[in-house]
Design a protein around this motif. Structure first.
Motif, mmCIF file in Angstrom:
data_model
loop_
_atom_site.group_PDB
_atom_site.id
_atom_site.type_symbol
_atom_site.label_atom_id
_atom_site.label_comp_id
_atom_site.label_asym_id
_atom_site.label_seq_id
_atom_site.Cartn_x
_atom_site.Cartn_y
_atom_site.Cartn_z
ATOM 1 N N UNK A 142 31.823 1.373 51.866
ATOM 2 C CA UNK A 142 30.798 2.073 51.068
ATOM 3 C C UNK A 142 31.424 2.683 49.806
ATOM 4 N N UNK A 143 32.636 3.246 49.982
ATOM 5 C CA UNK A 143 33.325 3.875 48.843
ATOM 6 C C UNK A 143 33.661 2.829 47.776
ATOM 7 N N UNK A 144 34.076 1.643 48.240
ATOM 8 C CA UNK A 144 34.411 0.572 47.294
ATOM 9 C C UNK A 144 33.161 0.158 46.528
ATOM 10 N N UNK A 145 32.028 0.090 47.246
ATOM 11 C CA UNK A 145 30.775 -0.314 46.585
ATOM 12 C C UNK A 145 30.389 0.712 45.514
ATOM 13 N N UNK A 146 30.389 1.976 45.937
ATOM 14 C CA UNK A 146 29.936 3.009 44.973
ATOM 15 C C UNK A 146 30.941 3.196 43.829
ATOM 16 N N UNK A 147 32.216 2.886 44.089
ATOM 17 C CA UNK A 147 33.213 3.074 43.025
ATOM 18 C C UNK A 147 33.212 1.922 42.031
ATOM 19 N N UNK A 148 33.071 0.705 42.549
ATOM 20 C CA UNK A 148 33.199 -0.445 41.645
ATOM 21 C C UNK A 148 31.855 -0.983 41.158
ATOM 22 N N UNK A 149 30.794 -0.729 41.910
ATOM 23 C CA UNK A 149 29.460 -1.190 41.478
ATOM 24 C C UNK A 149 28.636 0.012 41.018
ATOM 25 N N UNK A 150 28.594 1.051 41.843
ATOM 26 C CA UNK A 150 27.838 2.254 41.486
ATOM 27 C C UNK A 150 26.384 2.168 41.900
ATOM 28 N N UNK A 151 25.730 3.309 41.819
ATOM 29 C CA UNK A 151 24.301 3.355 42.159
ATOM 30 C C UNK A 151 23.546 3.757 40.898
ATOM 31 N N UNK A 152 22.606 2.916 40.497
ATOM 32 C CA UNK A 152 21.827 3.216 39.292
ATOM 33 C C UNK A 152 20.661 4.120 39.674
ATOM 34 N N UNK A 153 20.754 5.382 39.235
ATOM 35 C CA UNK A 153 19.699 6.341 39.576
ATOM 36 C C UNK A 153 18.769 6.569 38.385
#
Lengths: 239, 409
Positions: B340-351
């Motif tokens: 999950x950390x890798x996803x949020x760090x390298x892709x991110x969440x568009x809010x």
């Protein structure tokens, strides 16, 4: 030949003496615009794209330096009072229970969200002291062009179209230093009372925004009843 | 391997389903802890970077009257730049670049709509060296000519004006006079910092100076350091010069970021409390499982004790059992959390779509990115292990306190 010169000279002298000077025009306008010992019941309507608002106010004017305004009813339900005492302006909101001195940049804000600034209402200085004024005229108006000569003048450039028959500005145009028309002040209606012409409906248009203007209507005007001095005190404001 | 370790493992595997269910809260709690702390750390870092790159630089020299509480500049707070201060900034070994700014509030109009904006008068060259802002202009610009204006992306969207349109910027001059200036639109600024994109416009500093009648006074000098960690050393170096001018003061980016830091610590605190509760629930689950195991194996334990097994061996066996459950759960949580950390760090969440124009307190407009930190994952995993050990102590203690004869009945 001598006679002809004398006649021309006399006609020139007559015309010169009958033409109004800038000071004459300003004095006559001031007589109509600046009130002493007046009580008004007025309605201010603010029109904008965000929605319209209105409020009813009672205004007590002792002179230029002593003015009390009471908002007695508003479409948003809020009530407030303003006191202009000399150069200071105080705002009192009953629900907050205390008065606030309006100063600095706050004076540049719109009075109760209208297109009139607190400064428009509180300015005490003579026009001659802050503007370089020139006078032109046409068949209907004396046109006063006022260019700011001090750093702290409210506006850079202002043109006032003074009605020749009423000595009230029919319209005042406010320009930027690059000559773009920014605001318009219009006297829509007036009536004669006690020998002076009193505006009864005025408009302030913000020309940088579509359909954004403020209309002030004076419903009742009393120029005879004396207003007690105690009205123009902080104690009365905070009563 | 000691026999008690064997016994502990056998017991874990004896009730696989129960062990799995016991592990779930710890797996979930550990993964969440990694995910949330990574996101908060990432957002915090991005916020500070956005602030320094587009708004505050490393340090600002401002008027003594500038107030952080007022959160803005006014033309009344403008000052003349002392010559020795400028010379110092040009020659300091710490300074990478510095830029003068004239910052004031105004209303931007297209003749139909009017919007309150923050205006910044800047010199293109100096500003480009100090901030990243002018590199984020579309279409790209190589100059900020007189008579032109750059507009924040979201302001521009609101007006929907064609290229080369003329905007009217209305404000009060240094003396307080109501005035306006016509400026041609030259590009939009899209930085991802909501304060810039939603409220800020840029113009040539000379235009701002003439329009506001400031006579070369400015609102601030933004200073970018070669190495941001030299901030305190630079402050010590510049202080004697600033002291000569009582009308000036220094503000570091940290002082301007006080809101971000406050929000961050509040969010970290509340998230940690929430995750701590999840892990406590996990711990209670482990304790409960071990306790059940203790009661199920009471006779077995009694026999072991009667045959001479020491109290410490019994305690070690159950603690090892709990620690093993905690360790496996924490390891699984670590793996899940790291993914999950890798996803949020390298892709991110568009809010961006969710928050739109809402001020969420952080100077980030759309993509929230986490901080990829394996040490953080290990720390969270270690925390899960500790929960497992701590949770199994009480049941093990209960066993050794029981009378051997009673346990054998």
């Amino acid at each position: 030949m001598k006679k002809i010169f004398s006649v021309v000279f006399l006609i020139t002298l007559y015309l010169a003496s009958s033409a109004m000077s800038i000071d004459d025009v300003l004095e006559r306008v001031e007589k109509n615009m600046v009130r002493t010992n007046a009580t008004y019941l007025s309605t201010m309507k603010i029109f904008s794209e965000d929605g319209d608002r209105s409020m009813q106010m009672k205004m007590y004017v002792k002179d230029e330096k002593n003015v009390l305004v009471e908002v007695i009813e508003s479409s948003e339900g809020g009530k407030s009072r303003f006191l202009k005492k000399n150069d200071a302006m105080w705002l009192f909101i009953p629900s907050a229970g205390r008065s606030v001195l309006i100063k600095g940049h706050m004076l540049k804000e719109g009075f109760m969200g209208s297109n009139f600034s607190y400064e428009d209402i509180s300015e005490n200085r003579k026009l001659r002291d802050i503007y370089e004024i020139t006078l032109e005229e046409d068949s209907l108006y004396y046109i006063l062009t006022m260019k700011a000569k001090t750093d702290d003048a409210p506006y850079k450039l202002k043109k006032s179209y003074v009605m020749k028959d009423a000595f009230l500005p029919k319209k005042e145009e406010i320009y930027s230093s690059s000559n773009r028309l920014l605001k318009e002040f219009i006297i829509e209606d007036y009536k004669e009372m006690n020998g002076i012409n009193v505006p009864t409906r005025i408009l302030m248009n913000d020309l940088l925004q579509k359909e954004n203007y403020t209309e002030m209507t004076y419903d009742k005007i009393d120029l005879t009843t004396k207003i007690p001095d105690s009205y123009f005190t902080k104690a009365y404001l905070e009563r | 391997m000691n026999y008690w370790i064997n016994l502990a493992f056998k017991n874990i595997l004896r009730k696989k389903q129960r062990t799995m269910l016991t592990m779930l809260p710890v797996v979930f709690g550990t993964a969440m802890l990694i995910f949330v702390l990574s996101m908060l750390e990432g957002v915090n870092n991005d916020s500070k970077a956005n602030l320094r790159n587009y708004d505050s630089a490393d340090l600002k020299i401002v008027s003594r009257d500038f107030s952080l509480d007022k959160k803005g500049f006014g033309v009344q707070e403008a000052f003349y730049v002392p010559e020795d201060l400028e010379n110092f900034l040009n020659s300091s070994k710490f300074v990478k670049a510095h830029a003068k700014e004239v910052i004031f509030s105004g209303n931007l109009s297209d003749g139909t709509n009017k919007m309150a904006v923050i205006c910044r008068g800047v010199d293109f060259e100096a500003y480009s060296k100090t901030f990243l802002t002018l590199a984020k202009v579309y279409p790209p610009v190589l100059e900020l000519d007189k008579g032109v204006i750059l507009i924040g992306e979201d302001i521009f969207k609101w007006y929907e004006m064609p290229y080369d349109s003329v905007f009217i910027l209305q404000s009060r001059t240094g003396g307080g006079t109501f005035d306006a200036i016509d400026l041609s639109y030259d590009g939009l600024v899209a930085t991802g910092n909501p304060k810039i994109d939603r409220t800020t416009v840029y113009m040539n500093i000379k235009d701002a100076d003439e329009f506001l009648n400031l006579n070369s006074r400015i609102s601030a000098i933004a200073v970018k350091l070669k190495n941001p960690s030299d901030l305190n050393r630079f402050i010590n170096e510049i202080k004697p010069i600033i002291k000569k001018y009582p009308e000036l003061k220094l503000i570091s980016w940290e002082e301007l970021a006080v809101d971000i830091i406050a929000i961050d610590s509040a969010k970290k605190y509340s998230s940690s409390v929430m995750i701590f509760i999840i892990l406590i629930i996990g711990g209670v689950g482990i304790a409960n499982t071990i306790l059940l195991s203790v009661y199920e194996r009471m006779k077995e334990i009694g026999t072991m004790r009667a045959m001479g097994a020491s109290n410490s061996t019994i305690v070690k066996m159950f603690v090892f059992e709990g620690a093993s459950v905690g360790f496996v759960a924490a390891a699984m949580g670590m793996i899940l959390g790291t993914v999950l950390m890798a996803y949020i760090s390298f892709v991110g969440i568009d809010i961006g779509g969710m928050v739109q124009d809402i001020d969420i307190g952080y100077p980030i407009k759309s993509v929230f990115r986490g901080q990829f930190d394996l040490l953080l994952a290990f720390r969270a995993g270690f925390f899960g292990l500790i929960i497992g050990i701590a949770a199994s102590f009480y049941p093990a203690y209960r066993v050794v306190k029981e009378n051997i004869v009673r346990t054998l009945r």
